[in-house]
Design a protein around this motif. Structure first.
Motif, short mmCIF file in Angstrom:
data_model
loop_
_atom_site.label_atom_id
_atom_site.label_comp_id
_atom_site.label_asym_id
_atom_site.label_seq_id
_atom_site.Cartn_x
_atom_site.Cartn_y
_atom_site.Cartn_z
N SER A 308 0.81 -1.22 0.00
CA SER A 308 0.00 0.00 0.00
C SER A 308 0.84 1.27 0.00
O SER A 308 0.33 2.35 -0.27
CB SER A 308 -0.94 0.01 1.21
N ASN A 353 -9.45 -0.37 -4.43
CA ASN A 353 -9.86 0.25 -3.17
C ASN A 353 -11.19 -0.29 -2.69
O ASN A 353 -11.41 -0.45 -1.48
CB ASN A 353 -9.92 1.77 -3.34
N ASN A 357 -11.86 -2.29 0.65
CA ASN A 357 -12.76 -1.50 1.47
C ASN A 357 -12.02 -0.32 2.10
O ASN A 357 -12.08 -0.07 3.30
CB ASN A 357 -13.42 -2.36 2.56
N GLN A 358 -11.32 0.42 1.21
CA GLN A 358 -10.52 1.57 1.65
C GLN A 358 -10.90 2.84 0.90
O GLN A 358 -10.05 3.57 0.38
CB GLN A 358 -9.03 1.26 1.47
N ARG A 360 -11.84 5.51 2.12
CA ARG A 360 -11.39 6.71 2.82
C ARG A 360 -10.18 7.34 2.15
O ARG A 360 -9.86 8.51 2.41
CB ARG A 360 -11.05 6.37 4.27
N ARG A 361 -9.47 6.59 1.34
CA ARG A 361 -8.31 7.13 0.64
C ARG A 361 -8.68 8.34 -0.22
O ARG A 361 -7.83 9.18 -0.53
CB ARG A 361 -7.69 6.06 -0.26
#
Length: 500
Positions: A308, A353, A357-358, A360-361
């Motif tokens: 990441s 993403n 499940n990210q 928020r990036r």
């Protein structure tokens, strides 16, 4: 004597050849007369096969070959030779994606209408968008009171398809634009978006993904921040937000499959990690990273690294190269507008993403304080003959904004009051005027809500390259698994790509 012998020998030879030639010619004439039509038919079949060796036998079951859209399209899903396919059943436990709604959940404000305006021209794109629109209808617990399809095309096939399509949902409306449909400008459409009591959400027909918080978030931000002229979603595949996403960690190191043919079976899938990593030995650093070549039709993009924080790998990708050389053009028309590789990397990064499940990036915005620019008048909402004033709105919205500072932004997905549209009429170049010129004239900026994430398929210069990827298939697979109702699962429009 020898010369005379040779002359007689050659003479006998030519006499024999003349007789044979006459016989061959006579036979050929008979053959041509007898088999003319058979030979002609075989030649036609050979020409057709050479021009369309695969797609001639692979068309969607519910579409004629004329409706498919030409050989530029194909699918990586396992359709049969007639184009038939049954989508996978929805999983018993679908993916639980994070929501950024208030603790009590989203609750639609009262006193005004929320109308989605879909600028329509292409039915194959709207087919996926349909699942997201239905998910956001008031009848499904969402915020959209109505979806208006603004028909900006003269293509009869697309128009006729839409006429039948809108009958499937009471909240769907076919809007005949008359002469505006053939106008090269979109400005005339905005003359129909001037309701005082209406918040319009403009949506392009090539939106491939809408986060489930996006439309509620935009509506509440529009209420929480009345001073900005309009509020846009954060676009995945946009020159402005694409570069911000790169610097704030939402972009991952993807490159197109280095092979010249597929090594994967046809499948209904969307998760990038299932493809494995890019083979290191195939990495070529000498080419043009921004203007990459397409290896084959239906190809995927592969991760260089699944770390990441692998910032070194990012420098070896199209967006890394664009970051180093952004060009002399205005950013709205620079490399990220023309490069299909930059677009593809943004879109595959979104899929990754989602898999992680990210989301928020993407939330790189911050609260913006416009109090000094506002005269503290309440926001007027007119309903029929009555006017409702929204005093001291204290709900959610406006938590993470990005101010465009009157620079041009892409107009693919944004929220605006009808009364604010009316102030700016007449409109010719809607993107330039609604995002830059009118806000500057009024002293009311155009802002982006970075929590409201959507995916935009392609700009015109990117279309050909994006169509060579499997992105449409992957976003359709994601929608089927996570968004579409069980009775509304989507199928490919096209025959299978060669080699799958």
């Amino acid at each position: 004597m020898a010369d005379s012998h040779v002359s007689r020998a050659y003479g006998s030879y030519w006499e024999l050849w003349e007789k044979r030639s006459i016989h061959i010619a006579s036979y050929s004439r008979r053959l041509i007369r007898r088999y003319y039509f058979i030979v002609l038919a075989l030649l036609i079949i050979m020409v057709v096969f050479l021009v369309k060796p695969y797609r001639g036998f692979s068309v969607a079951a519910s579409q004629s070959s004329d409706e498919i859209g030409g050989p530029e399209y194909c699918t990586t899903w396992p359709v049969d030779l007639e184009g038939n396919y049954t989508p996978k059943a929805k999983p018993a436990n679908p993916m639980a994606l994070d929501s950024f709604a208030p603790e009590c959940g989203w609750k639609k404000p009262q006193g005004f209408k929320v109308v989605a305006m879909v600028f329509y021209g292409r039915r194959r794109n709207v087919d996926i968008l349909d699942c997201y629109l239905r998910q956001n209808l008031v009848s499904s617990g969402g915020y959209l009171d109505e979806v208006q399809f603004m028909v900006h095309t003269t293509a009869e096939d697309d128009i006729n398809w839409l006429r039948g399509f809108v009958n499937e949902e009471p909240e769907y409306t076919f809007v005949d634009l008359g002469s505006c449909a053939s106008n090269s400008s979109y400005g005339c459409i905005w003359e129909r978006a001037v309701g005082n009591d209406t918040m319009y959400i403009k949506i392009d027909d090539d939106i491939l993904y809408i986060h489930h918080d996006t439309i509620p978030q935009l509506v509440h931000t529009r209420l929480a921040q009345p001073h900005p002229y309009a509020v846009s979603a954060q676009l995945v595949n946009s020159p402005v937000t694409g570069l911000q996403q790169y610097h704030y960690g939402a972009i991952h190191p993807f490159l197109p499959d280095p092979g010249n043919r597929t090594h994967h079976k046809a499948a209904e899938t969307w998760r990038p990690s299932e493809l494995g990593l890019y083979p290191g030995e195939a990495l070529n650093l000498s080419g043009d990273l921004i203007n990459v070549d397409s290896p084959y039709r239906g190809h995927p993009w592969l991760l260089l690294s699944n770390g990441s924080h692998d910032s070194v790998a990012l420098t070896l990708t199209p967006i890394g190269a664009w970051n180093r050389n952004q060009g002399p053009q205005q950013i709205a028309f620079g490399p990220a507008w023309t490069s299909w590789g930059v677009a593809a990397q943004q879109l595959y990064s979104l899929l990754y993403n989602l898999e992680l499940n990210q989301m928020r990036r993407y939330h790189f915005g911050r609260p913006l304080d416009f109090e000094e620019a506002v005269d503290h008048k309440p926001t007027p909402i007119t309903t029929g003959k009555h006017t409702t004033q929204i005093h001291n709105y204290s709900g959610p919205g406006g938590e993470q904004l990005y101010d465009m500072q009157y620079e041009r932004y892409n107009l693919n997905f944004f929220a605006i009051w009808g009364r604010d549209v009316a102030v700016g009429l007449p409109i010719e170049d809607d993107e330039l005027e609604l995002t830059s010129e009118i806000p500057l004239r009024l002293g009311r900026p155009f802002v982006i809500d970075t929590r409201a994430v959507v995916a935009h398929q392609s700009f015109y210069p990117q279309k050909e390259g994006i169509n060579q990827t499997d992105l449409m298939d992957r976003f359709r697979a994601f929608a089927n698994e996570n968004v579409c109702a069980a009775g509304n699962l989507k199928k490919p429009w096209d025959g299978r790509c060669e080699g799958f």
